[in-house]
Write an enzyme that holds these catalytic residues in place. Structure first.
Site, short mmCIF file in Angstrom:
data_model
loop_
_atom_site.label_atom_id
_atom_site.label_comp_id
_atom_site.label_asym_id
_atom_site.label_seq_id
_atom_site.Cartn_x
_atom_site.Cartn_y
_atom_site.Cartn_z
N ASN A 27 1.24 -1.14 0.23
CA ASN A 27 -0.12 -0.24 -0.01
C ASN A 27 0.51 0.91 0.32
O ASN A 27 0.52 2.60 0.00
CB ASN A 27 -0.65 0.20 1.32
CG ASN A 27 -1.37 -1.38 1.34
OD1 ASN A 27 -1.22 -2.18 1.69
ND2 ASN A 27 -2.53 -1.59 0.66
N ILE A 79 1.69 7.05 -0.05
CA ILE A 79 0.44 6.07 1.32
C ILE A 79 -1.44 5.75 0.63
O ILE A 79 -1.99 6.70 0.17
CB ILE A 79 0.59 6.30 2.28
CG1 ILE A 79 1.70 6.77 2.68
CG2 ILE A 79 -0.14 5.84 2.97
CD1 ILE A 79 1.87 7.44 3.91
N CYS A 80 -1.64 4.77 0.58
CA CYS A 80 -2.60 4.09 -0.26
C CYS A 80 -3.71 3.99 1.22
O CYS A 80 -3.86 2.82 1.57
CB CYS A 80 -2.91 3.52 -0.84
SG CYS A 80 -4.81 2.99 -1.19
N LEU A 81 -4.40 4.97 1.41
CA LEU A 81 -4.65 4.80 2.98
C LEU A 81 -6.37 5.65 2.83
O LEU A 81 -5.96 6.73 2.73
CB LEU A 81 -3.94 5.10 4.48
CG LEU A 81 -4.54 4.48 5.75
CD1 LEU A 81 -4.15 3.35 6.19
CD2 LEU A 81 -3.21 4.93 7.54
N GLN A 137 -1.63 0.29 -3.46
CA GLN A 137 -1.13 1.37 -3.86
C GLN A 137 0.65 1.05 -5.81
O GLN A 137 0.79 1.70 -5.98
CB GLN A 137 -0.17 2.86 -3.02
CG GLN A 137 0.31 3.43 -3.70
CD GLN A 137 -0.24 4.56 -4.08
OE1 GLN A 137 -0.92 4.38 -3.20
NE2 GLN A 137 0.44 5.74 -5.09
#
Lengths: 611, 198
Positions: free
Chosen positions: B83, B91-93, B126
């Site tokens: 991610n 960052i993929c959050l 990501q």
């Protein structure tokens, strides 16, 4: 006037002995057939749709109906009903369905509606002073607000949150500030807090909420007119339809481009793109002129009919460029099969060249008919002049509405004809359906289709020619003769159009296995003119319908009262399948056993002149 | 527009229990500098993961709408994780995007990042290359992640002067950095903690 759309009664449109003039098929008319047709019409309206115009003024009233239904059924306040409707894209039937499947609590929580039954009440004054967990400031309990979900923050923070969300284009779904809280904020609180800080933003919030009915609704779309007329169109029923806004804009409701039936939206999109690309390589001369078959000079067409005469004296067919006789008679065009694309003629040519040829073939014909349509629009003025002269003549024929009816039929069928060429280009080409049909099948179907297209085409040309005649100088007998022909031809053409659509829908598009191409159904009267929105819609009695109908009538036509009635009936059913755009429609069961009666024809015209 | 008082309070609150939480935050500019919109966060790699023992530096930019708009966070330390972009540290959050809530803080965001390190979500990647490896060859993934942690996230692998430079870049005065770093025997993480707690 011609537009009165009188309900056809027991009048005969034509004299039986005259019928063979234009028709190969047997054709007889009587009152029973009319009734039969209306019944067929009802069956055929499995693809019914009825449209209404929503103006800025009626936008609020238009959504009241849906809001009211939800408020009554679920005992909700207006704002909760709106939240629910926005979440489920204003699909009332879907909400009812989900209520059954999921139950009230789940339905509400997914949409962010707080179920007030579950709410725990406590007094805000118990927190004093209150520490806002957003800004970490201690504030008095008089400047804090608790949302319905129970989360409480200071007014400053709420306001800031609302403004950020509104500016971010999320007015329709402003969630509570608490982490993982899905509740949608009370619109009254948003309104009051934001307007205290910035009235302009509050106004924007208000407008966006109101316009959600258009933006988040598959059945309502903005009219695509430029400059924008400010209206939106709502369609009940099948969204594959063509509508006319009160501003005069006619468009395909599905893709919002110009009305393009019988092309499917995908075909039309591809065609428009192709035409743009090709026009850069094909110069003006090749598009706008044809070489004379005798002197080879480029000839530009300046009249509506497709029989063109060069200044050298040679007459030729505008569609195929072949020399023809000079006479403006139908017999010179009868049997003229130039609309057929001759496969064998191009088989020898290499494939790229062949594709271009193929495109040019269809494009030329498409263009020829759209150009004719434009030129025939000028004809309207001329004809009105001729009618004025005729009406002042000392003659027993006073009613010339048949001319305008014929002209309207010509316009509509010309449109159908012109769009049938891009349709054929894609239907029988390799681009879309190569894997769907074997070459033999394609040939077979192409022959079937082109046969019908040809019949339609030759009749349309005949009608065009008839309407260009100088009937104001005719004797009464000649006028009568002309009128008979026009009336006959009009109904033949209407029937042929319908037949061609049946062929397209049932024989060509329906059997497709992989792709789904739905088209707007054929409407005898052209695109349906949207009625002004009436809040009494569902309670409409017969009188109401007549009132609505009366106000919506114009020359380009709207459905007859009988047709409307039949369209109103299914509105109470919760049949979701027409709204779903990706599904294939049921086969059109409309039958052609009974001839079509031209509803465009005021009954008394015929009565008067025949007696 | 920008709420400095909230950020100040957050920073103070933040570093009270750095040792327990394993996350810390620092300002980039000198102690007197008032730029609260650009911060530097660090998280220690969670125990029992290939990131264990690593110190990951995160660049934090606060938009003017903070806390009503989410902070922008990006890994400075290179990290091998489905991610997190192996190229640029993006960052993929969800909580850094549409699930952000003004009631969340920088600390909760960094703790969420720490949690992300221990529980990757390869279905919503990501970095597609890392995610593929994670799903197809988990052992190889563990190896690569551990190797990246060793190479990029261990302070021992960085020279003393480099550590000083890094801490000075974060906004601490050079002489203090040197003395603190010497006091903790070159442990950059400990030094940072000391520097932050003042």
């Amino acid at each position: 006037m011609a537009d009165d759309e009188d309900f056809p009664s027991s009048s005969d449109v034509e004299e039986p002995e005259d019928a063979d003039c234009y028709l190969s098929d047997q054709y007889d008319d009587n009152a029973e057939n009319v009734l039969q047709y209306l019944e067929d019409g009802r069956q055929e309206d499995c693809n019914w749709s009825v449209s209404s115009v929503i103006t800025r003024e009626s936008l609020l009233a238009a959504q009241k109906e849906d809001l009211r239904k939800i408020m009554e059924l679920l005992a909700l306040s207006e704002q909760h009903a709106r939240t629910l409707l926005i979440h489920y894209r204003w699909d009332v039937e879907r909400i009812f369905e989900l209520l059954d499947q999921k139950g009230k609590d789940k339905l509400f929580s997914e949409a962010g509606v707080t179920n007030l039954e579950n709410k725990i009440n406590h007094s805000l004054s118990s927190f004093n002073p209150f520490t806002c967990s957003i800004c970490f400031e201690d504030v008095s309990c008089s400047v804090i607000t608790e949302m319905e979900c129970g989360h409480c923050y200071c007014n400053e923070c709420w306001t800031e949150h609302f403004i950020v969300k509104i500016n971010d284009g999320q007015s329709r779904r402003i969630r509570c500030m608490a982490p993982k809280c899905n509740a949608i904020c009370d619109e009254a609180i948003v309104r009051s807090l934001v307007s205290a800080r910035d009235p302009d933003i509050a106004e924007r919030f208000e407008r966006v909420l109101l316009e959600s009915y258009i933006e988040d609704n598959d059945k309502v779309k903005w009219c695509p007119s430029v400059p924008h007329c400010g209206n939106a169109i709502r369609v009940m029923g099948d969204i594959y339809c063509e509508v006319e806004c009160t501003c005069g804009m006619q468009f395909c409701f599905r893709c919002l481009s110009e009305a393009h039936s019988p092309c499917s939206c995908l075909m039309w999109e591809l065609w428009v793109k192709k035409c743009q690309d090709e026009s850069e390589t094909v110069n003006w001369i090749t598009v706008n002129t044809k070489p004379c078959p005798k002197c080879h000079k480029p000839v530009e067409k300046n009249g509506g009919c497709n029989l063109v005469a060069c200044i050298c004296g040679q007459a030729f067919c505008w569609l195929c460029g072949g020399a023809t006789g000079r006479d403006h008679t139908w017999s010179t065009i009868t049997g003229h099969s130039c609309g057929r694309f001759k496969e064998d003629r191009v088989k020898r040519i290499e494939s790229a060249r062949r594709e271009l040829d193929r495109y040019m073939h269809y494009h030329n014909r498409y263009k020829a008919h759209t150009d004719s349509l434009k030129q025939e629009s000028n004809l309207k003025e001329t004809i009105l002049g001729k009618i004025a002269i005729s009406e002042n003549k000392d003659s027993r024929i006073k009613d010339y509405s048949w001319v305008m009816n014929g002209l309207n039929r010509l316009f509509r069928s010309r449109r159908v004809l012109s769009y049938s060429y891009p349709f054929a280009f894609y239907m029988f080409g390799d681009e879309l359906f190569k894997d769907e049909m074997t070459p033999q099948e394609t040939d077979l179907k192409q022959n079937l289709f082109e046969d019908q297209q040809q019949q339609l085409e030759s009749n349309v040309e005949k009608l065009s020619m008839l309407l260009e005649s100088d009937f104001q100088e005719f004797s009464d007998e000649e006028v009568m003769e002309n009128m008979k022909h026009v009336i006959n031809l009009s109904s033949v053409i209407d029937r042929l159009c319908k037949q061609m659509y049946l062929c397209i829908e049932n024989e060509l598009l329906y059997p497709l296995q992989r792709a789904t191409h739905n088209i707007a159904p054929y409407k005898s009267k052209g695109p349906e003119r949207a009625s002004e929105h009436s809040s009494r819609f569902t309670k409409a009695t017969n009188e109401d319908i007549d009132v609505q109908h009366g106000s919506a009538v114009n020359a380009s036509g709207s459905p007859s009262p009988a047709k409307r009635l039949s369209q109103f009936q299914p509105s109470s059913s919760s049949d979701g399948k027409h709204g779903c755009s990706s599904t294939k429609r049921a086969k059109n069961e409309g039958s052609l056993d009974t001839p079509l009666f031209d509803l465009n024809m005021p009954a008394e015209v015929v009565d008067k002149s025949w007696t | 527009m920008f709420d400095t008082s909230r950020v100040q309070k957050e920073v103070v609150e933040f570093n009270r229990d750095t040792a327990i939480s394993g996350v810390s935050i620092a300002l980039y500019d000198g102690a007197g500098g008032a730029d609260l919109t650009h911060l530097c966060g660090t998280i220690s790699g969670p125990v029992g993961t290939p990131y264990e023992g690593g110190i990951f530096v995160i660049d934090i930019q606060l938009p003017s709408g903070y806390p009503f708009e989410p902070p922008k966070m990006q890994f400075v330390t290179r990290v091998w994780h489905p991610n997190i972009s192996s190229q640029n540290g993006a960052i993929c959050l969800d909580i850094l995007k549409d699930q952000w809530s003004p009631a969340l803080t920088l600390k909760t965001a960094l703790l969420s990042l720490q949690a992300l390190l221990s529980t990757p979500a390869p279905d919503d990647p990501q970095d597609a290359v890392v995610a593929q490896q994670y799903l197809r060859d988990y052992r190889k993934f563990l190896g690569t992640a551990r190797h990246w942690t060793e190479t990029f996230a261990k302070s021992a692998s960085v020279g003393f002067d480099e550590k000083v430079k890094k801490l000075v870049e974060m906004g601490f005065p050079e002489d203090i950095v040197r003395s603190v770093l010497e006091g903790v025997k070159g442990d950059e993480n400990m030094a940072l903690e000391k520097l932050c707690s003042g």
